[in-house]
Each structure stands twice: as C-alpha cells, then as structure tokens.
Design a protein around this motif. Structure first.
Motif, PDB file in Angstrom:
ATOM      1  N   VAL A  29       3.746   9.056   1.039  1.00 54.56           N
ATOM      2  CA  VAL A  29       3.938   9.085   2.497  1.00 54.56           C
ATOM      3  C   VAL A  29       2.863   8.253   3.179  1.00 54.56           C
ATOM      4  CG1 VAL A  29       3.895  10.559   4.542  1.00 54.56           C
ATOM      5  CG2 VAL A  29       5.139  11.303   2.507  1.00 54.56           C
ATOM      6  N   GLN A  30       1.603   8.404   2.750  1.00 55.39           N
ATOM      7  CA  GLN A  30       0.513   7.653   3.371  1.00 55.39           C
ATOM      8  C   GLN A  30       0.683   6.146   3.170  1.00 55.39           C
ATOM      9  OE1 GLN A  30      -1.773   8.967   5.361  1.00 55.39           O
ATOM     10  NE2 GLN A  30      -0.731  10.898   5.019  1.00 55.39           N
TER      11      GLN A  30
ATOM     12  N   ARG B 190       3.572   4.882   5.367  1.00 58.02           N
ATOM     13  CA  ARG B 190       3.181   4.897   6.785  1.00 58.02           C
ATOM     14  C   ARG B 190       2.294   3.718   7.136  1.00 58.02           C
ATOM     15  NH1 ARG B 190      -0.126   9.686   8.186  1.00 58.02           N
ATOM     16  NH2 ARG B 190       0.199   9.095  10.346  1.00 58.02           N
TER      17      ARG B 190
ATOM     18  N   LEU C  32      11.390  13.399  -1.139  1.00 60.42           N
ATOM     19  CA  LEU C  32      10.810  13.409   0.213  1.00 60.42           C
ATOM     20  C   LEU C  32      11.907  13.359   1.275  1.00 60.42           C
ATOM     21  CD1 LEU C  32       7.792  11.006  -0.413  1.00 60.42           C
ATOM     22  CD2 LEU C  32       7.623  13.409   0.266  1.00 60.42           C
ATOM     23  N   GLN C  33      12.899  12.501   1.059  1.00 59.52           N
ATOM     24  CA  GLN C  33      14.004  12.413   2.017  1.00 59.52           C
ATOM     25  C   GLN C  33      14.756  13.733   2.100  1.00 59.52           C
ATOM     26  OE1 GLN C  33      15.881   8.984   0.207  1.00 59.52           O
ATOM     27  NE2 GLN C  33      15.138   7.595   1.821  1.00 59.52           N
TER      28      GLN C  33
ATOM     29  N   VAL D  56      11.541  14.176   5.285  1.00 55.27           N
ATOM     30  CA  VAL D  56      10.626  13.092   5.643  1.00 55.27           C
ATOM     31  C   VAL D  56      11.469  11.855   5.970  1.00 55.27           C
ATOM     32  CG1 VAL D  56       8.715  11.645   4.895  1.00 55.27           C
ATOM     33  CG2 VAL D  56       8.838  14.029   4.141  1.00 55.27           C
TER      34      VAL D  56
ATOM     35  N   ILE E 234      12.080   8.724   5.717  1.00 62.79           N
ATOM     36  CA  ILE E 234      11.867   7.440   5.042  1.00 62.79           C
ATOM     37  C   ILE E 234      13.182   6.675   5.050  1.00 62.79           C
ATOM     38  CG2 ILE E 234      11.279   6.312   2.870  1.00 62.79           C
ATOM     39  CD1 ILE E 234       9.520   8.727   2.212  1.00 62.79           C
TER      40      ILE E 234
ATOM     41  N   MET F 175       8.710   3.996   7.229  1.00 60.90           N
ATOM     42  CA  MET F 175       8.775   5.290   7.891  1.00 60.90           C
ATOM     43  C   MET F 175       9.374   5.128   9.280  1.00 60.90           C
ATOM     44  SD  MET F 175       7.980   8.387   7.013  1.00 60.90           S
ATOM     45  CE  MET F 175       6.724   8.132   5.753  1.00 60.90           C
TER      46      MET F 175
END
Length: 232
Positions: free
Chosen positions: A14-15, A18, A46-47, A51, A53, A63
């Motif tokens: 994620v980081q 982003r 994650l999706q 999240v 993405i 993102m």
C-alpha cells in the motif's frame, strides 16, 4: 534475512503504490523480494478488503485519489535515515527548500517516542557544510520554482570558455553532480536539449509565458536520449 510477515508486506505494498503514480508488479516483486505471482495475490487480497487499488496485471497499479491511512510512526533506523538525509542535503539545497527540510524533520522528531528521538538526534553521521555558494543557492531556488510552475526563462550564461550567450529556455529539472548543480532544459534558442551549470548563470529573467509538455521536448524525452547514447 527472515521473510517479511504477510501483514507487513501488504502494508508495504500500500505504501509503495501510494508513493508512485503507477507501480508495476515487477517493481513490487523486486522491492519486496517475492514473485510476481505473490504480488498479484496480495493486490487481489487488498482489493477484496476494500483498499481502492486501481489497475491490472501487466499494466500497473495506482491508488484511487483520496485514500489515506492513519499517521505512521517511524522506528529508530527510519528516523536516523531522515536525520542523515537532512544533514547531508541542507547545505546543498536552495535556502527555501533547506529550511523546509529542517522544519519537516523537527515535526517528525517532535512526535517520536523519547527513545526513538534520542537515537535519531544522537546519530554519529555528519556532513560538512560544503556546497553551492549563497548566490548559486538563490538562483537554484528561482530555477526550481520556475520548473514547478512551467514558466519559461531567459538567462545570460557564461560557458567554460567565458563566452556569454542569452538563451530562452523551458526548464525541465535541476541535477546535483556532487560538486555542482546543473539545469537541464529545452533551449528554444538552439532547438535542442541543453544543460547549464547553475553557478555560471549570470542573470535569470522569469518570463510571463508558460509552457506545456510537447512530444520530443520533455524531461522524459531528454533522459531517454541519454540512455540511448549510453551516457548521462
């Protein structure tokens, strides 16, 4: 090195996404030392967790705008890395950016737990205050701001043979070479890319005219040209 826990890996993905406009699975796989197949599985997970993405395998991921995470806390090594970066960079940046770097570091140190803050501030790594002189740092600030605002420039330049010329430029980026800063630009006078030592720019006039990226005249075009020639 022990394998990263999956929860930590998902957070790191994620980081990384982003922090970039477009992130490929190949980049994530190399950075996290996992297979592309694992990246695809992690992205799907994650999706599924909500999240936002966007993107797809083979193209890249980004993102969705507006997504954020709670404030992060730095560990001791990360805080030390920030201190080292600011110490090394301060005397080499333009005055405004150097002051902002110091202010940002103070904010970060101010919210660290006592142990991490002490470790960061006691870092035994220093950089001598060597770098561009004050006039060059002022010029560098003007060039950086014009680049960010896409403003054309007219400069008077003194080359290494002391020949003086006047150029109209589209500033594309400033590069630090360890001893000197250079400005890379599209020179409208020469109709080609040119680089100029900032310390040899005699005068700068920021023009009212702004410019937009045009094919063949962008920073990406210039960098591709260097790469094709096998030099930098």
């Amino acid at each position: 090195m022990p394998a990263m826990r999956r929860a930590d890996r998902l957070f790191q993905i994620v980081q990384l996404i982003r922090g970039r406009r477009l992130t490929t699975a190949a980049f994530l796989a190399e950075r996290l030392e996992i297979s592309p197949r694992s990246v695809y599985r992690d992205i799907a997970a994650l999706q599924a967790q909500g999240v936002p993405i966007e993107g797809e395998a083979g193209v890249g991921y980004r993102m969705r705008r507006g997504f954020d995470l709670p404030p992060l806390m730095f560990d001791s090594r990360e805080a030390q890395a920030l201190v080292a970066s600011v110490r090394i960079a301060q005397s080499r940046l333009d005055v405004d950016l150097a002051r902002s770097a110091e202010d940002a570091l103070a904010k970060i140190l101010g919210v660290l737990p006592a142990m991490e803050r002490t470790a960061a501030e006691s870092l035994s790594l220093y950089a001598l205050p060597v770098g561009p002189d004050q006039d060059t740092r002022v010029r560098l600030q003007t060039l950086r701001q014009a680049t960010e605002r896409r403003e054309k420039l007219r400069i008077e330049y003194l080359d290494l043979k002391d020949a003086r010329t006047t150029r109209t430029l589209r500033p594309l980026g400033c590069f630090f070479w360890g001893n000197v800063w250079t400005l890379s630009a599209w020179c409208e006078t020469r109709e080609d890319f040119r680089s100029f030592r900032v310390d040899r720019i005699v005068a700068i006039e920021v023009l009212a005219e702004r410019f937009r990226d045009e094919p063949g005249r962008t920073l990406a075009d210039m960098l591709r040209g260097y790469d094709c020639e096998g030099e930098w």
